[in-house]
Design a protein around this motif. Structure first.
Motif, short mmCIF file in Angstrom:
data_model
loop_
_atom_site.label_atom_id
_atom_site.label_comp_id
_atom_site.label_asym_id
_atom_site.label_seq_id
_atom_site.Cartn_x
_atom_site.Cartn_y
_atom_site.Cartn_z
N THR A 1 -6.69 6.82 -5.40
CA THR A 1 -5.87 6.20 -4.36
C THR A 1 -6.67 5.19 -3.53
O THR A 1 -6.22 4.06 -3.30
CB THR A 1 -5.28 7.27 -3.42
OG1 THR A 1 -4.48 8.17 -4.18
CG2 THR A 1 -4.43 6.63 -2.34
N ASP B 1 2.34 8.59 -1.28
CA ASP B 1 2.59 9.41 -2.47
C ASP B 1 1.78 10.70 -2.42
O ASP B 1 0.80 10.89 -3.14
CB ASP B 1 2.25 8.62 -3.73
CG ASP B 1 2.66 9.36 -5.00
OD1 ASP B 1 3.51 10.27 -4.92
OD2 ASP B 1 2.12 9.02 -6.08
N PHE B 2 2.17 11.61 -1.51
CA PHE B 2 1.50 12.90 -1.39
C PHE B 2 2.49 13.89 -0.80
O PHE B 2 3.59 13.51 -0.38
CB PHE B 2 0.23 12.80 -0.55
CG PHE B 2 0.47 12.68 0.94
CD1 PHE B 2 0.08 13.69 1.79
CD2 PHE B 2 1.09 11.56 1.48
CE1 PHE B 2 0.30 13.60 3.16
CE2 PHE B 2 1.30 11.45 2.85
CZ PHE B 2 0.91 12.49 3.69
N LYS C 1 -7.44 2.04 -5.47
CA LYS C 1 -6.27 1.17 -5.61
C LYS C 1 -6.00 0.39 -4.32
O LYS C 1 -5.67 -0.80 -4.35
CB LYS C 1 -5.06 2.01 -6.01
CG LYS C 1 -5.17 2.59 -7.41
CD LYS C 1 -4.13 3.67 -7.68
CE LYS C 1 -4.34 4.30 -9.04
NZ LYS C 1 -3.47 5.47 -9.28
N LEU C 2 -6.15 1.05 -3.18
CA LEU C 2 -5.97 0.37 -1.90
C LEU C 2 -7.04 -0.70 -1.70
O LEU C 2 -6.75 -1.79 -1.19
CB LEU C 2 -5.99 1.38 -0.76
CG LEU C 2 -4.82 2.36 -0.69
CD1 LEU C 2 -5.02 3.36 0.44
CD2 LEU C 2 -3.49 1.62 -0.51
N SER D 1 -7.14 10.73 -8.59
CA SER D 1 -6.04 9.78 -8.75
C SER D 1 -6.43 8.34 -8.42
O SER D 1 -5.71 7.41 -8.75
CB SER D 1 -4.85 10.19 -7.88
OG SER D 1 -5.23 10.21 -6.51
N SER E 1 0.81 -1.22 0.00
CA SER E 1 0.00 0.00 0.00
C SER E 1 0.84 1.27 0.00
O SER E 1 0.33 2.35 -0.31
CB SER E 1 -0.92 0.01 1.22
OG SER E 1 -0.18 0.21 2.41
N TYR F 1 1.03 4.07 -2.62
CA TYR F 1 -0.17 4.91 -2.80
C TYR F 1 -0.42 5.80 -1.57
O TYR F 1 -0.71 6.99 -1.71
CB TYR F 1 -1.39 4.01 -3.06
CG TYR F 1 -1.15 3.02 -4.18
CD1 TYR F 1 -1.09 3.43 -5.50
CD2 TYR F 1 -0.95 1.67 -3.90
CE1 TYR F 1 -0.85 2.53 -6.52
CE2 TYR F 1 -0.71 0.76 -4.91
CZ TYR F 1 -0.66 1.19 -6.23
OH TYR F 1 -0.41 0.30 -7.23
N SER F 2 -0.30 5.24 -0.38
CA SER F 2 -0.62 6.01 0.82
C SER F 2 0.45 7.04 1.16
O SER F 2 0.17 8.01 1.87
CB SER F 2 -0.82 5.08 2.02
OG SER F 2 0.35 4.32 2.28
#
Length: 277
Positions: A108, A17-18, A111-112, A106, A11, A14-15
């Motif tokens: 997110t 990527d900010f 995807k998770l 996006s 994960s 994605y988690s």
């Protein structure tokens, strides 16, 4: 979802990527909604006080989280077990494909959820930055943008760059969902925990009137075969999102969002974009 997937290295891409600048402790408190008592009992002071900048330091944070995976599993076990049981009761694991609906952009959370449920997913978005199908851990995740596709945040596409306005009013009366636990007195029930309420929750009766008006207009338009093209919707949105005094003053108090998950607290969309006079 960030909290539920905290012990799963798949994960992190994605988690994490900010944009974030602060300590590991602040990251765990805001992004992953862990309590101060929890993080201080499971991590050392040096680990918690480490200064990081995301997404540039994502590899370092991934290594730290992966090295502490057993601790993280202990921390989130009550939440994860309750959430999976809740999803099972809803029949999510019986579906062949899971559909998601959101403003965008996006995907997110989609995807998770694709990773967590191990199911193919389809995301239906107002705006999708990267439409199409991608492979995630041997499952397919498809994103569809119904107003626009291929636009990214910050590229000058107003409906996306100022989507904060839509996010502010497309909300629930309870506030931001933060945790779920099995009820200690009745294992067939769940306790849901929500964050603090901003104006959209405090004055949800005002927001309800707006939504009722929107539904009424859509119904009238459908009965009278009134249609709006993509260009017309974009033009209308842009007028409201860029020009002062287009949004009625009596509704100004609703356009504030709880952005605690990124560490920004409450953000007033009108003030943020210079439309409040």
């Amino acid at each position: 979802m960030f909290k539920v997937m905290l012990d799963d290295p798949r994960s992190y891409a994605y988690s994490l990527d900010f944009s974030f600048d602060g300590t590991v402790k602040e990251l765990l408190r805001t992004r992953f909604m862990l309590s101060n008592a929890t993080v201080t009992s499971f991590f050392t002071e040096n680990e918690l006080n480490k200064i990081i900048s995301l997404p540039s330091d994502i590899a370092d944070v991934e290594r730290l989280f992966t090295s502490q995976q057993s601790k993280l599993s202990q921390i989130i076990a009550p939440t994860k077990q309750a959430y999976l049981a809740y999803l099972a009761e809803l029949g999510m694991f019986e579906l062949e494909t899971i559909n998601f609906v959101d403003v965008g952009y996006s995907g997110t959370i989609q995807k998770l959820m694709t990773i967590l449920l191990d199911k193919p997913t389809i995301g239906h978005y107002l705006i999708a930055s990267k439409p199409g199908v991608i492979e995630i851990e041997n499952q397919q995740a498809k994103m569809i943008g119904y107003l626009k596709e291929g636009k990214k945040m910050g590229e000058g596409y107003t409906p996306l760059d100022r989507s904060m306005f839509l996010e502010a009013i497309l909300t629930a009366p309870q506030g931001q969902f933060q945790d779920i636990r099995v009820n200690q007195l009745n294992e067939d029930n769940y306790d849901f925990y929500f964050g603090r309420k901003v104006n959209a929750q405090k004055y949800f009766h005002d927001l309800t009137q707006i939504m009722n008006g929107a539904v009424s207009f859509v119904s009238t338009a459908s009965k009278n075969a009134i249609e709006y093209s993509h260009d017309e919707v974009e033009q209308l949105l842009t007028q409201y999102l860029e020009k002062p005094n287009m949004i009625p003053r009596s509704s100004h108090h609703l356009f504030a969002i709880d952005d605690d998950v990124t560490g920004n607290g409450t953000v007033d969309a009108l003030q943020f974009f210079g439309l409040k006079q």
